[in-house]
Write a protein that holds these residues in place. Structure first.
Motif, PDB file in Angstrom:
ATOM      1  N   VAL A 125      29.058  34.263  55.522  1.00 56.31           N
ATOM      2  CA  VAL A 125      30.035  34.976  55.022  1.00 56.31           C
ATOM      3  C   VAL A 125      29.966  33.226  54.221  1.00 56.31           C
ATOM      4  O   VAL A 125      29.697  32.281  54.505  1.00 56.31           O
ATOM      5  N   VAL A 126      30.909  33.330  53.049  1.00 57.66           N
ATOM      6  CA  VAL A 126      31.055  32.284  52.024  1.00 57.66           C
ATOM      7  C   VAL A 126      32.328  31.903  52.117  1.00 57.66           C
ATOM      8  O   VAL A 126      33.152  33.048  51.900  1.00 57.66           O
ATOM      9  N   PRO A 127      32.857  31.039  52.151  1.00 51.16           N
ATOM     10  CA  PRO A 127      34.643  31.124  52.350  1.00 51.16           C
ATOM     11  C   PRO A 127      35.271  30.570  50.966  1.00 51.16           C
ATOM     12  O   PRO A 127      34.352  30.606  50.049  1.00 51.16           O
ATOM     13  N   GLY A 128      36.185  31.010  51.393  1.00 52.09           N
ATOM     14  CA  GLY A 128      36.884  30.919  49.601  1.00 52.09           C
ATOM     15  C   GLY A 128      38.363  29.931  49.733  1.00 52.09           C
ATOM     16  O   GLY A 128      38.821  29.525  51.326  1.00 52.09           O
ATOM     17  N   VAL A 129      38.621  29.852  48.867  1.00 55.18           N
ATOM     18  CA  VAL A 129      40.537  29.017  48.885  1.00 55.18           C
ATOM     19  C   VAL A 129      41.266  30.582  49.116  1.00 55.18           C
ATOM     20  O   VAL A 129      41.264  31.100  48.427  1.00 55.18           O
ATOM     21  N   SER A 130      42.232  29.402  49.930  1.00 55.67           N
ATOM     22  CA  SER A 130      43.061  30.110  50.646  1.00 55.67           C
ATOM     23  C   SER A 130      44.332  29.818  49.907  1.00 55.67           C
ATOM     24  O   SER A 130      44.785  29.493  48.658  1.00 55.67           O
ATOM     25  N   SER A 131      45.239  31.260  49.663  1.00 55.77           N
ATOM     26  CA  SER A 131      46.390  31.145  48.489  1.00 55.77           C
ATOM     27  C   SER A 131      47.488  29.907  48.888  1.00 55.77           C
ATOM     28  O   SER A 131      48.383  30.015  48.412  1.00 55.77           O
ATOM     29  N   SER A 164      41.459  39.829  41.921  1.00 54.50           N
ATOM     30  CA  SER A 164      41.560  39.761  40.361  1.00 54.50           C
ATOM     31  C   SER A 164      40.490  40.862  39.913  1.00 54.50           C
ATOM     32  O   SER A 164      39.196  40.205  40.288  1.00 54.50           O
ATOM     33  N   LYS A 165      40.830  41.694  38.796  1.00 53.63           N
ATOM     34  CA  LYS A 165      39.457  42.614  37.747  1.00 53.63           C
ATOM     35  C   LYS A 165      38.953  41.193  37.313  1.00 53.63           C
ATOM     36  O   LYS A 165      37.058  41.449  36.913  1.00 53.63           O
ATOM     37  N   ASP A 166      39.278  40.037  36.667  1.00 50.74           N
ATOM     38  CA  ASP A 166      38.543  39.358  36.516  1.00 50.74           C
ATOM     39  C   ASP A 166      37.336  38.150  37.500  1.00 50.74           C
ATOM     40  O   ASP A 166      36.340  38.348  36.512  1.00 50.74           O
ATOM     41  N   MET A 167      37.884  38.723  38.558  1.00 52.38           N
ATOM     42  CA  MET A 167      36.639  38.438  39.696  1.00 52.38           C
ATOM     43  C   MET A 167      35.301  38.891  39.105  1.00 52.38           C
ATOM     44  O   MET A 167      34.285  38.358  39.179  1.00 52.38           O
ATOM     45  N   LEU A 168      35.032  39.950  38.615  1.00 55.85           N
ATOM     46  CA  LEU A 168      34.230  40.762  38.531  1.00 55.85           C
ATOM     47  C   LEU A 168      32.810  40.227  37.344  1.00 55.85           C
ATOM     48  O   LEU A 168      31.910  41.378  36.434  1.00 55.85           O
ATOM     49  N   VAL A 169      33.610  39.727  35.973  1.00 57.43           N
ATOM     50  CA  VAL A 169      32.465  38.759  35.592  1.00 57.43           C
ATOM     51  C   VAL A 169      30.915  38.300  35.911  1.00 57.43           C
ATOM     52  O   VAL A 169      30.430  38.360  35.397  1.00 57.43           O
ATOM     53  N   GLY A 177      34.454  34.900  49.720  1.00 59.17           N
ATOM     54  CA  GLY A 177      36.175  34.810  49.710  1.00 59.17           C
ATOM     55  C   GLY A 177      36.317  34.951  48.361  1.00 59.17           C
ATOM     56  O   GLY A 177      35.462  33.607  47.471  1.00 59.17           O
ATOM     57  N   ALA A 178      37.127  35.391  47.844  1.00 60.42           N
ATOM     58  CA  ALA A 178      37.319  35.363  46.180  1.00 60.42           C
ATOM     59  C   ALA A 178      37.990  34.253  45.550  1.00 60.42           C
ATOM     60  O   ALA A 178      38.504  33.939  44.213  1.00 60.42           O
ATOM     61  N   GLY A 179      38.602  33.869  46.509  1.00 57.73           N
ATOM     62  CA  GLY A 179      40.159  32.912  46.127  1.00 57.73           C
ATOM     63  C   GLY A 179      41.151  33.380  45.662  1.00 57.73           C
ATOM     64  O   GLY A 179      41.280  34.892  46.004  1.00 57.73           O
ATOM     65  N   PRO A 180      42.344  32.669  45.125  1.00 60.96           N
ATOM     66  CA  PRO A 180      43.496  33.634  44.680  1.00 60.96           C
ATOM     67  C   PRO A 180      43.659  34.253  44.176  1.00 60.96           C
ATOM     68  O   PRO A 180      44.692  35.335  43.635  1.00 60.96           O
ATOM     69  N   GLY A 181      42.754  34.556  42.464  1.00 55.71           N
ATOM     70  CA  GLY A 181      42.902  35.448  41.413  1.00 55.71           C
ATOM     71  C   GLY A 181      41.822  34.975  40.139  1.00 55.71           C
ATOM     72  O   GLY A 181      41.592  35.569  39.832  1.00 55.71           O
ATOM     73  N   ALA A 182      42.524  33.320  40.099  1.00 57.37           N
ATOM     74  CA  ALA A 182      41.538  33.043  38.612  1.00 57.37           C
ATOM     75  C   ALA A 182      40.326  33.088  39.218  1.00 57.37           C
ATOM     76  O   ALA A 182      39.508  32.876  39.420  1.00 57.37           O
ATOM     77  N   ALA A 183      39.425  33.852  38.616  1.00 56.44           N
ATOM     78  CA  ALA A 183      38.052  33.532  38.295  1.00 56.44           C
ATOM     79  C   ALA A 183      37.264  32.876  38.439  1.00 56.44           C
ATOM     80  O   ALA A 183      35.995  33.056  39.017  1.00 56.44           O
ATOM     81  N   LEU A 230      33.894  40.990  48.731  1.00 53.26           N
ATOM     82  CA  LEU A 230      34.767  40.104  48.077  1.00 53.26           C
ATOM     83  C   LEU A 230      36.426  40.369  48.839  1.00 53.26           C
ATOM     84  O   LEU A 230      37.033  41.452  48.913  1.00 53.26           O
ATOM     85  N   HIS A 231      36.850  39.531  49.370  1.00 53.51           N
ATOM     86  CA  HIS A 231      37.763  39.474  49.847  1.00 53.51           C
ATOM     87  C   HIS A 231      39.097  38.160  49.566  1.00 53.51           C
ATOM     88  O   HIS A 231      38.205  37.006  48.874  1.00 53.51           O
ATOM     89  N   SER A 232      40.279  38.234  48.825  1.00 54.28           N
ATOM     90  CA  SER A 232      41.040  37.519  48.462  1.00 54.28           C
ATOM     91  C   SER A 232      41.197  36.806  49.161  1.00 54.28           C
ATOM     92  O   SER A 232      40.814  36.538  50.599  1.00 54.28           O
ATOM     93  N   GLY A 233      41.298  34.853  48.626  1.00 52.88           N
ATOM     94  CA  GLY A 233      41.537  33.809  49.228  1.00 52.88           C
ATOM     95  C   GLY A 233      40.461  33.503  50.257  1.00 52.88           C
ATOM     96  O   GLY A 233      39.232  33.921  49.911  1.00 52.88           O
ATOM     97  N   ASP A 234      40.718  33.239  51.515  1.00 52.35           N
ATOM     98  CA  ASP A 234      39.526  33.174  52.564  1.00 52.35           C
ATOM     99  C   ASP A 234      39.137  34.288  53.927  1.00 52.35           C
ATOM    100  O   ASP A 234      40.423  34.397  53.729  1.00 52.35           O
TER     101      ASP A 234
END
Ligand SMILES: C[S@@+](CC[C@H](N)C(=O)[O-])C[C@H]1O[C@@H](n2cnc3c(N)ncnc32)[C@H](O)[C@@H]1O
Length: 255
Positions: A106-112, A38-43, A7-13, A79-83
């Protein structure tokens, strides 16, 4: 070798989990949904990692990368957005991985929807107002809504609603909501929560549409609705009240 859905979360890296960032930092191959992640996540990725934007790839092309990774013993981060569990289209990938005997986790993420609440600085639940959050979406060409789950049917609960993918049919959605919620129910739009382009608009259900130009809110927009969003304090939860005892804390007489 394995595939890790993250889960990449909503956008911010920095809104990815530590576990997700560590897995990204180890991956040999990274597949990311470029339309939402967000491409920022690729850092977080290694500079030698092979990167694939899945927005232009069909399922077979993605599975082909997983199969290639298996052949060469490579670690894959997907990588998937949010969760990933929410509108993430992960089950078809998981079934294909099982067929290929490829292990995955699966690694969970912050949903939008929670990221949007954070941006608005609101609680989605309030005692005696709403203790239920309905997560739903507008129908899309790729995903039909089951009978009984129309916006109008769900709105009859008058709980808090988080409506994903709402931007494309904002007018219809608001009209359906108004069949059950009073017009003065708080409603808010959040577009691209946590991105540099983030924007919000808070109003009531009956004034929401007159305050925005719908075209500006087509993509990456969350619609939150419900009385719990109201800014007046109302009833507070008793959890931290000095007079309230529970397993970990004794009440203090007279506060
Ligand atoms: C395919 S769904 C993916 C949802 C994702 N799995 C999640 O948990 O947030 C895409 C929808 O999520 C919402 N969304 C995703 N990122 C967002 C963001 N940063 N701000 C507001 N809404 C967002 C929008 O409603 C968008 O149309």
């Amino acid at each position: 070798m394995k595939v890790i859905f993250i889960g990449a979360g909503p956008g911010a890296a920095d809104l990815i989990t530590l576990r997700g960032a560590r897995a990204l930092a180890e991956a040999d191959i990274v597949l990311y949904a470029g339309s939402l992640v967000s491409k920022d996540m690729l850092v977080h990725c290694r500079s030698e990692a092979e990167l694939f934007d899945t927005s232009g790839m069909n399922l077979n092309e993605q599975i082909a990368q997983y199969a290639r990774a298996k052949q060469h013993g490579l670690l894959v981060a997907r990588l998937h957005s949010g969760d990933p569990a929410i509108y993430g289209a992960i089950s078809e990938q998981m079934r294909a991985l099982e067929d290929l005997d490829i292990p995955y986790e699966v690694v969970p993420g912050v949903s939008s929807f929670t990221a949007s609440a954070a941006v608005l600085k609101v609680s989605l639940t309030r005692p005696e107002v709403s203790q239920t959050i309905i997560i739903t979406r507008n129908e899309g060409r790729a995903s039909c809504i089951p009978e009984g789950e129309s916006i109008a049917a769900l709105a009859s609960h008058q709980a808090t609603m988080a409506i994903f993918l709402s931007g494309a049919s904002l007018q219809n959605t608001v009209e359906e909501l108004l069949l059950s919620y009073p017009g003065d129910t708080p409603a808010a739009l959040v577009c691209k929560a946590s991105w540099p382009q983030e924007k919000t608009y808070s109003a009531t259900l009956s004034t929401l549409l007159s305050g925005v130009f719908s075209e500006d809110w087509r993509l990456s927009t969350m619609l939150l609705v419900g009385e719990a969003l109201a800014s007046e304090p109302g009833l507070a939860s008793r959890l931290y009240s000095p007079e309230y005892s529970h397993r970990f804390r004794k009440a203090v007489p007279n506060g």
